[in-house]
Design a protein around this motif. Sequence first.
Motif, PDB file in Angstrom:
ATOM      1  N   VAL A   1       0.915  -1.029   0.075  1.00 25.11           N
ATOM      2  CA  VAL A   1      -0.007  -0.443   0.171  1.00 25.11           C
ATOM      3  C   VAL A   1       0.977   1.560   0.126  1.00 25.11           C
ATOM      4  CG1 VAL A   1      -2.307   1.869   1.235  1.00 25.11           C
ATOM      5  CG2 VAL A   1      -1.801  -1.382   0.836  1.00 25.11           C
ATOM      6  N   LEU A   2       1.029   1.736   0.875  1.00 22.84           N
ATOM      7  CA  LEU A   2       2.515   2.529   1.116  1.00 22.84           C
ATOM      8  C   LEU A   2       4.178   2.516   2.006  1.00 22.84           C
ATOM      9  CD1 LEU A   2       0.334   5.370   1.790  1.00 22.84           C
ATOM     10  CD2 LEU A   2       1.670   5.662  -0.509  1.00 22.84           C
TER      11      LEU A   2
ATOM     12  N   GLN B   1     -11.117  -2.567  18.022  1.00 23.60           N
ATOM     13  CA  GLN B   1     -12.518  -2.743  17.339  1.00 23.60           C
ATOM     14  C   GLN B   1     -12.698  -2.171  15.910  1.00 23.60           C
ATOM     15  OE1 GLN B   1     -15.065  -4.484  18.975  1.00 23.60           O
ATOM     16  NE2 GLN B   1     -13.418  -5.501  20.046  1.00 23.60           N
ATOM     17  N   SER B   2     -11.863  -1.283  15.052  1.00 19.74           N
ATOM     18  CA  SER B   2     -12.323  -0.772  14.057  1.00 19.74           C
ATOM     19  C   SER B   2     -10.763  -0.415  13.388  1.00 19.74           C
ATOM     20  CB  SER B   2     -12.856   0.336  14.038  1.00 19.74           C
ATOM     21  OG  SER B   2     -11.400   1.315  14.655  1.00 19.74           O
ATOM     22  N   MET B   3     -10.716  -0.731  11.929  1.00 15.02           N
ATOM     23  CA  MET B   3      -9.818  -0.623  11.806  1.00 15.02           C
ATOM     24  C   MET B   3      -8.784   0.780  11.689  1.00 15.02           C
ATOM     25  SD  MET B   3      -7.769  -2.528   8.605  1.00 15.02           S
ATOM     26  CE  MET B   3      -9.093  -3.665   8.394  1.00 15.02           C
ATOM     27  N   LYS B   4      -9.448   1.647  12.105  1.00 13.07           N
ATOM     28  CA  LYS B   4      -8.430   3.155  11.686  1.00 13.07           C
ATOM     29  C   LYS B   4      -7.712   3.168  13.625  1.00 13.07           C
ATOM     30  CE  LYS B   4     -10.054   7.111   9.956  1.00 13.07           C
ATOM     31  NZ  LYS B   4     -11.488   8.081   9.594  1.00 13.07           N
ATOM     32  N   GLU B   5      -8.212   2.128  14.110  1.00 12.61           N
ATOM     33  CA  GLU B   5      -7.692   1.732  15.258  1.00 12.61           C
ATOM     34  C   GLU B   5      -6.489   1.082  15.429  1.00 12.61           C
ATOM     35  OE1 GLU B   5      -8.892   0.916  20.016  1.00 12.61           O
ATOM     36  OE2 GLU B   5     -10.824   0.131  18.579  1.00 12.61           O
ATOM     37  N   ALA B   6      -6.903   0.181  14.632  1.00  8.83           N
ATOM     38  CA  ALA B   6      -5.629  -0.540  14.194  1.00  8.83           C
ATOM     39  C   ALA B   6      -4.587  -0.825  13.950  1.00  8.83           C
ATOM     40  CB  ALA B   6      -6.313  -1.556  13.325  1.00  8.83           C
ATOM     41  N   VAL B   7      -4.611   0.364  12.102  1.00  6.70           N
ATOM     42  CA  VAL B   7      -3.762   0.732  11.878  1.00  6.70           C
ATOM     43  C   VAL B   7      -2.852   1.819  12.551  1.00  6.70           C
ATOM     44  CG1 VAL B   7      -3.899   2.608   9.905  1.00  6.70           C
ATOM     45  CG2 VAL B   7      -4.543   0.573   9.345  1.00  6.70           C
ATOM     46  N   LYS B   8      -3.513   3.098  13.424  1.00  7.69           N
ATOM     47  CA  LYS B   8      -2.738   3.563  14.349  1.00  7.69           C
ATOM     48  C   LYS B   8      -2.072   2.863  15.835  1.00  7.69           C
ATOM     49  CE  LYS B   8      -5.579   7.820  14.726  1.00  7.69           C
ATOM     50  NZ  LYS B   8      -6.900   7.455  14.582  1.00  7.69           N
ATOM     51  N   MET B   9      -2.499   2.202  16.093  1.00  7.37           N
ATOM     52  CA  MET B   9      -1.971   1.249  16.913  1.00  7.37           C
ATOM     53  C   MET B   9      -0.896   0.249  16.296  1.00  7.37           C
ATOM     54  SD  MET B   9      -3.052   0.887  19.243  1.00  7.37           S
ATOM     55  CE  MET B   9      -1.259   0.427  21.046  1.00  7.37           C
ATOM     56  N   ALA B  10      -0.786   0.167  14.906  1.00  6.61           N
ATOM     57  CA  ALA B  10       0.379  -0.315  14.018  1.00  6.61           C
ATOM     58  C   ALA B  10       1.620   0.203  14.302  1.00  6.61           C
ATOM     59  CB  ALA B  10       0.184  -1.151  13.057  1.00  6.61           C
ATOM     60  N   TYR B  11       1.098   1.674  13.664  1.00  8.90           N
ATOM     61  CA  TYR B  11       1.369   2.729  13.387  1.00  8.90           C
ATOM     62  C   TYR B  11       2.795   3.271  13.961  1.00  8.90           C
ATOM     63  CZ  TYR B  11       3.294   7.855  12.327  1.00  8.90           C
ATOM     64  OH  TYR B  11       4.116   8.938  11.460  1.00  8.90           O
TER      65      TYR B  11
ATOM     66  N   ARG C   1     -12.360  -4.333   3.714  1.00  8.19           N
ATOM     67  CA  ARG C   1     -11.989  -4.764   4.867  1.00  8.19           C
ATOM     68  C   ARG C   1     -10.537  -4.058   4.212  1.00  8.19           C
ATOM     69  NH1 ARG C   1     -11.425 -10.587   7.769  1.00  8.19           N
ATOM     70  NH2 ARG C   1     -10.612 -11.524   5.847  1.00  8.19           N
ATOM     71  N   GLY C   2     -10.067  -4.662   3.394  1.00  6.48           N
ATOM     72  CA  GLY C   2      -9.196  -4.143   2.583  1.00  6.48           C
ATOM     73  C   GLY C   2      -8.795  -2.659   1.940  1.00  6.48           C
ATOM     74  N   ARG C   3     -10.441  -2.027   1.441  1.00  2.96           N
ATOM     75  CA  ARG C   3     -10.291  -0.893   0.804  1.00  2.96           C
ATOM     76  C   ARG C   3     -10.192   0.042   2.065  1.00  2.96           C
ATOM     77  NH1 ARG C   3     -14.028  -2.953  -2.744  1.00  2.96           N
ATOM     78  NH2 ARG C   3     -15.819  -2.575  -1.379  1.00  2.96           N
ATOM     79  N   GLN C   4     -10.880  -0.337   3.650  1.00  2.00           N
ATOM     80  CA  GLN C   4     -10.632   0.405   4.832  1.00  2.00           C
ATOM     81  C   GLN C   4      -9.245   0.793   5.344  1.00  2.00           C
ATOM     82  OE1 GLN C   4     -13.234  -0.179   8.395  1.00  2.00           O
ATOM     83  NE2 GLN C   4     -15.340  -0.378   6.787  1.00  2.00           N
ATOM     84  N   PHE C   5      -8.042  -0.107   5.056  1.00  2.00           N
ATOM     85  CA  PHE C   5      -7.044  -0.902   5.701  1.00  2.00           C
ATOM     86  C   PHE C   5      -6.334   0.747   4.978  1.00  2.00           C
ATOM     87  CE2 PHE C   5      -2.620  -2.442   4.447  1.00  2.00           C
ATOM     88  CZ  PHE C   5      -2.798  -2.348   6.602  1.00  2.00           C
ATOM     89  N   LYS C   6      -6.616   0.666   3.526  1.00  2.00           N
ATOM     90  CA  LYS C   6      -6.176   1.050   2.553  1.00  2.00           C
ATOM     91  C   LYS C   6      -6.254   2.471   2.813  1.00  2.00           C
ATOM     92  CE  LYS C   6      -6.424  -0.941  -1.567  1.00  2.00           C
ATOM     93  NZ  LYS C   6      -6.374  -1.248  -2.797  1.00  2.00           N
ATOM     94  N   GLU C   7      -7.089   3.330   3.420  1.00  2.00           N
ATOM     95  CA  GLU C   7      -7.810   3.724   3.678  1.00  2.00           C
ATOM     96  C   GLU C   7      -6.787   4.721   5.059  1.00  2.00           C
ATOM     97  OE1 GLU C   7     -11.940   4.813   3.586  1.00  2.00           O
ATOM     98  OE2 GLU C   7     -11.842   3.660   1.087  1.00  2.00           O
ATOM     99  N   ALA C   8      -7.112   3.723   5.778  1.00  2.00           N
ATOM    100  CA  ALA C   8      -6.637   3.966   7.448  1.00  2.00           C
ATOM    101  C   ALA C   8      -5.043   4.754   7.105  1.00  2.00           C
ATOM    102  CB  ALA C   8      -6.589   3.186   8.329  1.00  2.00           C
ATOM    103  N   VAL C   9      -3.970   3.743   6.184  1.00  2.00           N
ATOM    104  CA  VAL C   9      -2.849   3.775   5.937  1.00  2.00           C
ATOM    105  C   VAL C   9      -2.745   5.279   5.090  1.00  2.00           C
ATOM    106  CG1 VAL C   9      -1.372   2.966   4.571  1.00  2.00           C
ATOM    107  CG2 VAL C   9      -2.057   1.127   5.652  1.00  2.00           C
ATOM    108  N   ARG C  10      -3.310   5.469   4.786  1.00  2.00           N
ATOM    109  CA  ARG C  10      -3.140   7.225   3.629  1.00  2.00           C
ATOM    110  C   ARG C  10      -3.810   8.238   4.553  1.00  2.00           C
ATOM    111  NH1 ARG C  10      -6.323   3.853  -0.808  1.00  2.00           N
ATOM    112  NH2 ARG C  10      -4.116   2.828  -1.888  1.00  2.00           N
TER     113      ARG C  10
END
Length: 444
Positions: free
Chosen positions: A313-314, A396-406, A433-442
């Motif tokens: 993704v990025l 509990q959400s993709m945004k939260e998961a990606v922020k945590m990973a960051y 699910r994949g699109r939400q992941f990509k959006e959260a990463v961007r």
Amino acid sequence: MKRLVVLGAGESGVGTAILGKKKGFDVFVSDKGTITDYYKEVLRNFEIEWEEQQHTVSRIINADVVMKSPGIPDKVALVQQLLEKGIHVVSEIEFAFGFTAAQIVGITGSNGKTTTTMLTHYILQQGGLDVNMAGNIGDSFAKQVTEKDAPFYVLELSSFQLDGIKEFAPHIAILTNITPDHLDRYDYKFENYIASKFRIAMNQKEDDYFIYDADDKVIVEYLEKYPIRSKLLPFSLTKRVENGAYLEKNNITITIDNNKIIMPTENLALKGNHNVKNAMAAATVSQLLKIRKTTIRECLENFHGVEHRLENVLKINNVQYINDSKATNVNATFYALDAMKSATVWIVGGVDKGNDYTELFSLVNEKVKAIICLGVDNSKIINAFGNCVDDIVETQSMKEAVKMAYKIAERNENVLLSPACASFDLFKNYEERGRQFKEAVREL
């Protein structure tokens, strides 16, 4: 006039309804859920009767044939009632097959089907064949048979679609691999699921072909016990085969009746051993269908894969974010973790389909520095990997998961979304699910 009842008004259901209408059936569509506005509009345009949020039994059990969507299990009372009455209950693939004279390449397996299907279609198209792609991808097989039938089809087939066949017979069948998946639909018996996958070959004849992974013990043992009629063309990374494909010294060799094609694996656009196998399967089909060797080679060098399957993704602060949302079972995630070359923060979880996580332990120990759970119920993941990694976080959400990973990932590491589970607890499907992941990463 024969009566066709369609259960489920998704892509395959509506496609079947249109084909049935065009072929002179009296058609009725029934969906227990709600039908999308788009499909309602399509059904109205074709003057097809439909109902939603219910199944009116009296309007269904007077059918001559019933097409049920792959999502409806055989165990459902209504389906049992139809079968007891001796009414044909078939899948869309079976229904549409009766109305085309096309040569069919059918592809099934627990993993790798989408990549192999898209790659095969790409090579055949570049090779000048008039070929359609359907099954689990894009417009339904039935819709394409109705609107723009072609002399060749490449079909991605799930075990559920194969469960509903009676006459369907692909000229060329591919079985990529078999690992435990969807066991909830097969009484939690692996052997039922294996038999279901092998239905792809049940109507094949002596002049048809069966391409399969000869390194897959499950497939090899089944073939020894239950031989099939079609010509066998194995592919292998570990042993030489006389007819079929094998890997030796980083070269793929494909042989069909003394006709050879050799290609170095370093030229493949898709990386990883699982993609070498996908390339072998697709190239074997292409050679059977007489595509020029140079075309096959060029296509394998140019094809860059499928969205939501190990998709880069990025890179942010030198951390690579990878979307593998299509990994809805343990085996797919195994391939993803195996492909990681550096420490990885792994986002995992969703609806568990009877997963056994033990085969991931050694990879997780070796490659995963933290686990981020993304699901409504994560207890099984936490219990399985509690001893493998120090950091397990629940989100509990993709945004939260990606922020945590960051926060957790450091330079030169990976953040990998490879859920090993279905997506239905928090998302509509793996694409969302994949699109939400990509959006959260961007948005980071």
